[in-house]
Scaffold this motif. Sequence first.
Motif, PDB file in Angstrom:
ATOM      1  N   VAL A   1       0.859  -1.184   0.000  1.00  0.00           N
ATOM      2  CA  VAL A   1       0.000   0.000   0.000  1.00  0.00           C
ATOM      3  C   VAL A   1       0.896   1.235   0.000  1.00  0.00           C
ATOM      4  CG1 VAL A   1      -1.921   1.155   1.132  1.00  0.00           C
ATOM      5  CG2 VAL A   1      -1.682  -1.318   1.337  1.00  0.00           C
ATOM      6  N   VAL A   2       0.860   2.002  -1.102  1.00  0.00           N
ATOM      7  CA  VAL A   2       1.711   3.180  -1.255  1.00  0.00           C
ATOM      8  C   VAL A   2       0.838   4.384  -1.579  1.00  0.00           C
ATOM      9  CG1 VAL A   2       3.697   1.835  -2.016  1.00  0.00           C
ATOM     10  CG2 VAL A   2       2.112   2.714  -3.705  1.00  0.00           C
ATOM     11  N   GLY A   3       1.348   5.552  -1.253  1.00  0.00           N
ATOM     12  CA  GLY A   3       0.627   6.784  -1.533  1.00  0.00           C
ATOM     13  C   GLY A   3       1.325   7.962  -0.886  1.00  0.00           C
ATOM     14  N   ASP A   4       0.872   9.148  -1.236  1.00  0.00           N
ATOM     15  CA  ASP A   4       1.413  10.343  -0.612  1.00  0.00           C
ATOM     16  C   ASP A   4       0.944  10.433   0.833  1.00  0.00           C
ATOM     17  OD1 ASP A   4       2.557  10.946  -3.023  1.00  0.00           O
ATOM     18  OD2 ASP A   4       0.914  12.249  -3.665  1.00  0.00           O
ATOM     19  N   GLN A   5       1.662  11.245   1.618  1.00  0.00           N
ATOM     20  CA  GLN A   5       1.275  11.420   3.013  1.00  0.00           C
ATOM     21  C   GLN A   5      -0.129  12.030   3.103  1.00  0.00           C
ATOM     22  OE1 GLN A   5       4.085  13.604   5.348  1.00  0.00           O
ATOM     23  NE2 GLN A   5       2.727  13.806   7.093  1.00  0.00           N
ATOM     24  N   SER A   6      -0.943  11.466   4.019  1.00  0.00           N
ATOM     25  CA  SER A   6      -2.318  11.928   4.265  1.00  0.00           C
ATOM     26  C   SER A   6      -3.217  11.731   3.053  1.00  0.00           C
ATOM     27  CB  SER A   6      -2.325  13.407   4.680  1.00  0.00           C
ATOM     28  OG  SER A   6      -1.559  13.606   5.846  1.00  0.00           O
ATOM     29  N   SER A   7      -2.878  10.784   2.191  1.00  0.00           N
ATOM     30  CA  SER A   7      -3.742  10.494   1.044  1.00  0.00           C
ATOM     31  C   SER A   7      -4.843   9.503   1.381  1.00  0.00           C
ATOM     32  CB  SER A   7      -2.900   9.942  -0.113  1.00  0.00           C
ATOM     33  OG  SER A   7      -2.265   8.727   0.264  1.00  0.00           O
ATOM     34  N   GLY A   8      -4.795   8.909   2.565  1.00  0.00           N
ATOM     35  CA  GLY A   8      -5.822   7.956   2.965  1.00  0.00           C
ATOM     36  C   GLY A   8      -5.383   6.510   2.878  1.00  0.00           C
ATOM     37  N   LYS A   9      -4.067   6.251   2.861  1.00  0.00           N
ATOM     38  CA  LYS A   9      -3.578   4.870   2.775  1.00  0.00           C
ATOM     39  C   LYS A   9      -4.059   4.044   3.960  1.00  0.00           C
ATOM     40  CE  LYS A   9       0.762   5.881   2.839  1.00  0.00           C
ATOM     41  NZ  LYS A   9       0.609   5.213   4.097  1.00  0.00           N
ATOM     42  N   THR A  10      -3.763   4.557   5.142  1.00  0.00           N
ATOM     43  CA  THR A  10      -4.122   3.806   6.346  1.00  0.00           C
ATOM     44  C   THR A  10      -5.625   3.636   6.469  1.00  0.00           C
ATOM     45  OG1 THR A  10      -2.137   4.676   7.423  1.00  0.00           O
ATOM     46  CG2 THR A  10      -3.822   3.716   8.840  1.00  0.00           C
ATOM     47  N   SER A  11      -6.391   4.620   6.057  1.00  0.00           N
ATOM     48  CA  SER A  11      -7.850   4.512   6.127  1.00  0.00           C
ATOM     49  C   SER A  11      -8.361   3.434   5.184  1.00  0.00           C
ATOM     50  CB  SER A  11      -8.482   5.866   5.787  1.00  0.00           C
ATOM     51  OG  SER A  11      -8.089   6.864   6.700  1.00  0.00           O
ATOM     52  N   VAL A  12      -7.787   3.338   3.998  1.00  0.00           N
ATOM     53  CA  VAL A  12      -8.176   2.269   3.065  1.00  0.00           C
ATOM     54  C   VAL A  12      -7.857   0.912   3.664  1.00  0.00           C
ATOM     55  CG1 VAL A  12      -7.652   1.242   0.822  1.00  0.00           C
ATOM     56  CG2 VAL A  12      -7.953   3.704   1.017  1.00  0.00           C
ATOM     57  N   LEU A  13      -6.681   0.809   4.283  1.00  0.00           N
ATOM     58  CA  LEU A  13      -6.308  -0.458   4.905  1.00  0.00           C
ATOM     59  C   LEU A  13      -7.243  -0.799   6.057  1.00  0.00           C
ATOM     60  CD1 LEU A  13      -4.280  -2.734   4.814  1.00  0.00           C
ATOM     61  CD2 LEU A  13      -2.777  -1.429   6.284  1.00  0.00           C
ATOM     62  N   GLU A  14      -7.659   0.191   6.828  1.00  0.00           N
ATOM     63  CA  GLU A  14      -8.592  -0.059   7.925  1.00  0.00           C
ATOM     64  C   GLU A  14      -9.962  -0.487   7.405  1.00  0.00           C
ATOM     65  OE1 GLU A  14      -7.000   2.802  11.555  1.00  0.00           O
ATOM     66  OE2 GLU A  14      -8.482   3.574  10.151  1.00  0.00           O
ATOM     67  N   MET A  15     -10.392   0.046   6.280  1.00  0.00           N
ATOM     68  CA  MET A  15     -11.656  -0.391   5.693  1.00  0.00           C
ATOM     69  C   MET A  15     -11.576  -1.839   5.222  1.00  0.00           C
ATOM     70  SD  MET A  15     -13.884   2.028   5.926  1.00  0.00           S
ATOM     71  CE  MET A  15     -15.108   1.602   4.703  1.00  0.00           C
ATOM     72  N   ILE A  16     -10.415  -2.234   4.715  1.00  0.00           N
ATOM     73  CA  ILE A  16     -10.243  -3.635   4.318  1.00  0.00           C
ATOM     74  C   ILE A  16     -10.231  -4.535   5.551  1.00  0.00           C
ATOM     75  CG2 ILE A  16      -8.692  -5.271   3.187  1.00  0.00           C
ATOM     76  CD1 ILE A  16      -7.753  -2.998   1.398  1.00  0.00           C
ATOM     77  N   VAL A  17      -9.553  -4.069   6.614  1.00  0.00           N
ATOM     78  CA  VAL A  17      -9.456  -4.855   7.845  1.00  0.00           C
ATOM     79  C   VAL A  17     -10.766  -4.806   8.633  1.00  0.00           C
ATOM     80  CG1 VAL A  17      -8.203  -5.002  10.047  1.00  0.00           C
ATOM     81  CG2 VAL A  17      -6.972  -4.512   7.950  1.00  0.00           C
ATOM     82  N   GLN A  18     -11.568  -3.757   8.369  1.00  0.00           N
ATOM     83  CA  GLN A  18     -12.855  -3.547   9.045  1.00  0.00           C
ATOM     84  C   GLN A  18     -12.661  -3.214  10.521  1.00  0.00           C
ATOM     85  OE1 GLN A  18     -15.669  -6.682   8.282  1.00  0.00           O
ATOM     86  NE2 GLN A  18     -15.177  -6.775   6.093  1.00  0.00           N
ATOM     87  N   ALA A  19     -11.600  -2.449  10.828  1.00  0.00           N
ATOM     88  CA  ALA A  19     -11.352  -2.010  12.205  1.00  0.00           C
ATOM     89  C   ALA A  19     -10.371  -0.847  12.174  1.00  0.00           C
ATOM     90  CB  ALA A  19     -10.811  -3.146  13.066  1.00  0.00           C
ATOM     91  N   ARG A  20     -10.517   0.095  13.126  1.00  0.00           N
ATOM     92  CA  ARG A  20      -9.609   1.241  13.234  1.00  0.00           C
ATOM     93  C   ARG A  20      -8.421   0.834  14.095  1.00  0.00           C
ATOM     94  NH1 ARG A  20     -12.707   5.797  11.709  1.00  0.00           N
ATOM     95  NH2 ARG A  20     -10.708   6.853  11.544  1.00  0.00           N
ATOM     96  N   ILE A  21      -7.414   0.233  13.474  1.00  0.00           N
ATOM     97  CA  ILE A  21      -6.327  -0.399  14.221  1.00  0.00           C
ATOM     98  C   ILE A  21      -5.038   0.416  14.209  1.00  0.00           C
ATOM     99  CG2 ILE A  21      -7.256  -2.695  13.795  1.00  0.00           C
ATOM    100  CD1 ILE A  21      -5.141  -3.045  11.624  1.00  0.00           C
TER     101      ILE A  21
END
Length: 981
Positions: free
Chosen positions: A313-333
């Motif tokens: 998972v790559v992207g610019d800072q604050s582009s929403g990388k971690t949020s996309v990963l959390e949606m896949i994981v289905q938890a705010r981890i």
Amino acid sequence: MSMLICGRFGPHCERYIQQALRRHHPQQVRCTVPRNHALFKSSSSSQQSIFLISERGLWRLHHAHKNRSSRYLLSARGHLLVLGNQRNVVTWTRITKALMRPRNIIITGLVGTGALISQKIEAVKRQFPDLDWMKEYLPESEAVRSLMNSIQSAASQLSLPEKGFISNHLPKLKDAAVIEGLKSWWEENAGKNSASVLSEDQTGTTHKNTVPLIGFGRSGASAASSKKNPEKERLEQVQEEMIQIQIRYQKEIDRLVKENKDLRKSLMLKEVKSGRKRSMRKSLIDMYSDVLDELERYDSSYNTQDNLPRVVVVGDQSSGKTSVLEMIVQARIFPRGSGEMMTRSPVKVTLSEGPYHVASFKDSSREFDLTKESDLAALRKEVELRMKASVGDGETVSQESIAMTVKGPGLQRMVLVDLPGIISTETSVMAPETKNNIRKMVKGHMENPNAIILCIQDGALDAERSNVTDLVSQMDPTGKRTIFVLTKVDLAESNLYNPDRIKSILEGRLFPMKALGYFAVVTGRGNQNDSIQEIKNYEEHFFRNSKLFKDGVLKPTQMGTQSMSMAVSELFWKMVRETVEQQADAFKATRFNLETEWKNTFPRQRELDREELFEKAKGDILDEIINLGQLTPKQWEEAFYNKLWDRSSSYFFESIYLPAAQTENSGVFNTTVDIKLKQWADNMLPKKCVEVGWDTLHDEFLKIVEKDKKNKGHDEIFDQLKVAVIEASKNKHQWDSKAEDSLRVIQVNTLEDRSVTDKQQWDSAVKFMEETVKARLQQTQEKMKELTGPGKWEQWTHWKTKTQDHRNRGAAKGELEKILSAEPDHKSNLNSDELTTVRRNLQTNGIEVTNDFIRETWYHVYRQFFLNKALGQCQECRKGFYYYQKGFSDSGLECNDVVLFWRLQRMLQITSNALRQQVINNEARRLERIIKEVLDEFGEDRETLTKLLTGPRVQLAEELKKVRQIQEKLEEFIQALNKEK
């Protein structure tokens, strides 16, 4: 009269028909012949018609039209045929039947084959699941046909305005050029459209009620756009109904997915309670994750690279990388921040199925319940602490990965790696080279040719500000392993709405990179406290009412995190199946090379890796510590005796014997000795004896270890480890605190006893005194020789010369010896007058020295004189035991020195015996326990073992072990993967 004849004709058919018409019916003026049918229009009232047909189907045409007036037939070669009587037709029919007879066999075979295929198709159909439930949500074919008919009926009533519409309805404008331009444009386009859809007859009349070319888009040229069009509203209503049907269909799919997750969860819980070993699909991703963990720890000199797929998972800072990963994981981890860098190290997340939604770290047994907010907060805190711990001093990001496993019902099985966001500028709080380090880290993960690149782009920002797209295009120019995700589409629609620009992004035409798929997602409303379910509901509501979807910019398959997650998982497993066997073959070849190298380099030794070698060394060390018990009591006491005297002899001579020997008589001598021995025994001696015992114990153990090196089967690879174990055990080993008190009591009582009971003890004391005085005298003489330089014999035989300092020392020594010769009972210190006299005498000889120089020389001269005198006293007292028993009355013999040495010898013997008992009873066992603890600590510390057990043999065995483990895990995973297929 018009006639439509269907069939398939060649490209010259129209020309042939026109030639035939000119010969037989000159009044026929128009003929239109598309490829599959012919339409004839005629103004004649004749019932004669021309039919277009091939020669092979001629007899069929005759039977079909034998009662009609049609008599003119056109052949495929363009000749007009006129049918005669019935006989000609029968003749043509017979010829045609004769030509068709060989085909009967082929047709029969095709029919039989078709029946067999039909049976196979029915058998396959029976294996498909029952999809009758979809009929309730999908319209019937009749309803669709009825809908299309209504659309065509509405379209047939629409027509383009007639010519002159602009001039009749457009208000008068002042600018004539503008009016003329609009009129010419309208007349030109209207004429083209009319010519394409209208057909005129011979008299030039225009057919009304024709169907113009219309679509569902807006008409930019309609001058009546301000008026309400009921047909247009109806079309929009139909479009809305279709959208609602699709939404209902998607909801039904979501409902079935949820039921499937609940069913799988109940099955897994049932199997867990029953204790049966389950072989669910989730175990496959667990096995794959174990393989990746082994590959991450593998450092190969053969460059067998890790080319197994994982989702990066790559992207610019604050582009929403971690949020996309959390949606896949289905938890705010993951830790949350506001505009600051939160991801400081790679985080590898393994997603798998499980009955409970939990998360855990690879190196920890604790599980975090992701359904509880308290556990989620604890998990985020733990991730943040691990990231900070992995970052070194003076650094901002770290290459060290944090491995995490997330399990839950319905999760897509895959391995994702979240990387720090790419930055454009280094802030003042960042370490230098942070920007380049992040780029290097991202490139390193994307260099894997089988890594799936999940490129995250912020949809709310201008595309020109993107950094990640250029980097991705460099690493994957063809886009065969890249999936593009446009985040924050809700902000893009509300703030920067440009349908064409967003459409060009999702079609891969705006950015320089290419991708396999393009997705648009919404990962939040800007509120960090929103739950995953709230975000999913907001995303669904947004796309349902999105103008982008209604305008056709977004396709249903491109919308939402769920569609994106399923696409990524499908691509992940596709690439895993394509590459895992190739990776297994590469490690199989590496294993063969390593085994061959071992056989050639170490042919007579077993393949022992670092852990196996450590276990062998551990056994050897424990055997050697047991060998301490094989030392005899005599050996222990001699060792303690010698070391104790070696440590205390200097203090005894300088602080006890020498001051006492300068007293005037034996009474004062004994009193001085008693006082000084008591002080020594109360303060310094017990502690010194404990130190001696501690050192002796470890020295004896070291001697046993050193002795083992001389054995024939000694392995040098263990030497460094054994030395480290001995040093670590020394630091941890502490003598019993009560031992010092018991030794003090024993030593005080022993030193107070001045009675020598027999001649043997007297002789032993005399011998001890003589040996110790001689040893001390020898040390003093060597020191004097070092100060005065070589003698004449040594100068001649070894070609050595004296320095000026040596000459000065020799001259000072001669002057000081004169003082001792004149006064044999001289004290141990020189007075000021004596110092002045010696210095002046040396100055008379041309030697300039200081008082400190004279005092330093005096120290060694006097001790040499004193020890020679004590040695003479020892010789006189050798046979003085008889006088000792009489109290030395009227004998003139003073042997108090021998009694002092006997008291000292007795103390050393008793102390050595006490230390030996302490070692055998307590300290040896304590040392063995400490060594076991040290070995256990070394066994758990792989870095320490790597430093202590090293060498080509260890490295080769270690690499061979790792390659075997990886190959075995890969083969096990491949077997499970093939079974799942």
